[in-house]
Design a protein around this motif. Structure first.
Motif, short mmCIF file in Angstrom:
data_model
loop_
_atom_site.label_atom_id
_atom_site.label_comp_id
_atom_site.label_asym_id
_atom_site.label_seq_id
_atom_site.Cartn_x
_atom_site.Cartn_y
_atom_site.Cartn_z
N GLY A 53 0.87 -1.12 -0.06
CA GLY A 53 0.02 -0.14 -0.18
C GLY A 53 0.83 1.19 -0.04
N LYS A 54 2.12 1.30 -0.52
CA LYS A 54 3.06 2.43 -0.47
C LYS A 54 2.51 3.34 -1.19
N GLY A 55 1.92 3.15 -2.35
CA GLY A 55 1.23 4.24 -3.30
C GLY A 55 0.12 4.67 -2.79
N THR A 56 -0.68 4.10 -2.06
CA THR A 56 -2.02 4.75 -1.60
C THR A 56 -1.66 5.55 -0.24
N ALA A 107 -5.85 -7.94 -6.52
CA ALA A 107 -7.03 -7.11 -6.38
C ALA A 107 -6.73 -5.49 -6.88
N ARG A 108 -5.53 -5.37 -7.08
CA ARG A 108 -5.23 -3.87 -7.37
C ARG A 108 -5.52 -3.52 -8.82
N ARG A 109 -6.20 -2.32 -8.81
CA ARG A 109 -6.40 -1.69 -9.85
C ARG A 109 -6.00 -0.29 -9.97
N GLN A 110 -5.47 0.34 -11.20
CA GLN A 110 -5.18 1.98 -10.97
C GLN A 110 -5.84 2.60 -12.20
N ILE A 142 -8.56 -3.74 -2.33
CA ILE A 142 -9.45 -4.44 -1.20
C ILE A 142 -10.23 -3.64 -0.45
N ASP A 143 -9.53 -2.48 0.12
CA ASP A 143 -10.08 -1.51 1.03
C ASP A 143 -10.60 -0.24 0.09
N ILE A 144 -10.18 -0.08 -0.84
CA ILE A 144 -10.77 1.07 -1.65
C ILE A 144 -11.35 0.66 -2.95
N HIS A 177 -6.08 -2.83 8.60
CA HIS A 177 -6.97 -2.23 7.63
C HIS A 177 -6.39 -0.65 7.37
N LEU A 178 -6.29 -0.33 6.02
CA LEU A 178 -5.73 0.88 5.52
C LEU A 178 -6.29 1.91 6.70
N GLU A 179 -7.19 2.19 6.96
CA GLU A 179 -7.66 3.24 7.80
C GLU A 179 -6.67 3.51 9.31
N GLU A 180 -6.44 2.16 9.82
CA GLU A 180 -5.64 2.09 10.97
C GLU A 180 -4.15 2.30 10.55
#
Ligand code: AMP
Length: 213
Positions: free
Chosen positions: A12-15, A125-128, A138-140, A198-201
């Motif tokens: 998730g570095k990019g996110t 699951a990643r899409r750009q 997955i999270d977004i 989770h991404l929010e955390e």
């Protein structure tokens, strides 16, 4: 403030870089995006790196250093968050030399540590977005499948996110990039965040770490 993001592909570095950009007004410099731009525009560099990137291998250090240096100079005094560079010890040393010349310092090397099974799940699951670069996973999720919420652009799956290439990229990370953790630890720049959350955390963790800086 200038930050280096460290961690295997799919952490998730990019996110996280996009979150830091929005929250702290720093600019994301993604080495992968810079290279993909060259490929899209079919430049000399683009034609050279395209087959290397398809296989998930590292492009030559001097090529990526050139693109990063140009971007850093363009930014002037604006702080940045480096995502995907440096990826080996040689690049870390080249970056140090370049930043010294530009009279710029790195404040934090932020490591996102994530288990391999979580990574494989995320990358599959990643899409750009082809147009604005926004990352989904997955999270977004986008409101409409295959379409970017931001700009309506088409979402695509990266060729190097295929399972067999993912395995190779992870191995490459362990061999070439992992040693950078010790490099920045010795320089007393290293901070770590658990990337399995989770991404929010993860965002909360980043806020706590950088908010006090
Ligand atoms: P990324 O978007 O960071 O996963 O990068 C995608 C691909 O671009 C990598 O698999 C490499 O082929 C290439 N790449 C990105 N950053 C670097 C780097 N710092 N050094 C060498 N190759 C890179």
């Amino acid at each position: 403030m200038n930050i280096i993001l460290l961690g295997p592909p799919g952490t998730g570095k990019g996110t996280i870089a996009q979150f830091i950009e929005k929250t702290f007004g720093l600019r994301q410099i993604s080495s992968g995006d810079l290279l993909r731009e060259q490929v899209k525009e079919k430049t000399t560099i683009g034609k050279k790196v395209e087959p290397i990137m398809k296989e998930g291998k590292l492009v030559p250090d001097e090529i990526i250093l050139k693109l990063i240096t140009r971007k850093v100079r363009q930014l002037g005094k604006t702080g940045f968050v480096l995502d995907g560079f440096p990826r080996n010890l040689e690049q870390a040393k080249l970056l140090d030399e370049m930043l010294k010349k530009e009279k710029i310092g790195i404040d934090i090397a932020l490591e996102i540590s994530t288990d391999e099974e979580v990574i494989v799940k995320r990358l599959s699951a990643r899409r750009q977005c082809r147009k604005c670069g926004k990352i989904y996973g997955i999270d977004i999720k986008p409101e409409k499948e295959g379409v970017c919420d931001n700009c309506g652009g088409e979402l695509f799956m990266r060729e190097d996110d295929r399972p067999e290439v993912i395995k190779y990229r992870l191995q490459l990370y362990n061999e070439r990039t992992q040693p950078l953790i010790d490099y920045y630890l010795e320089k007393e720049k290293l901070k770590s965040i658990d990337g399995n959350m989770h991404l929010e955390e993860i965002f909360d963790g980043v806020l706590k770490l950088l908010g006090n800086k």
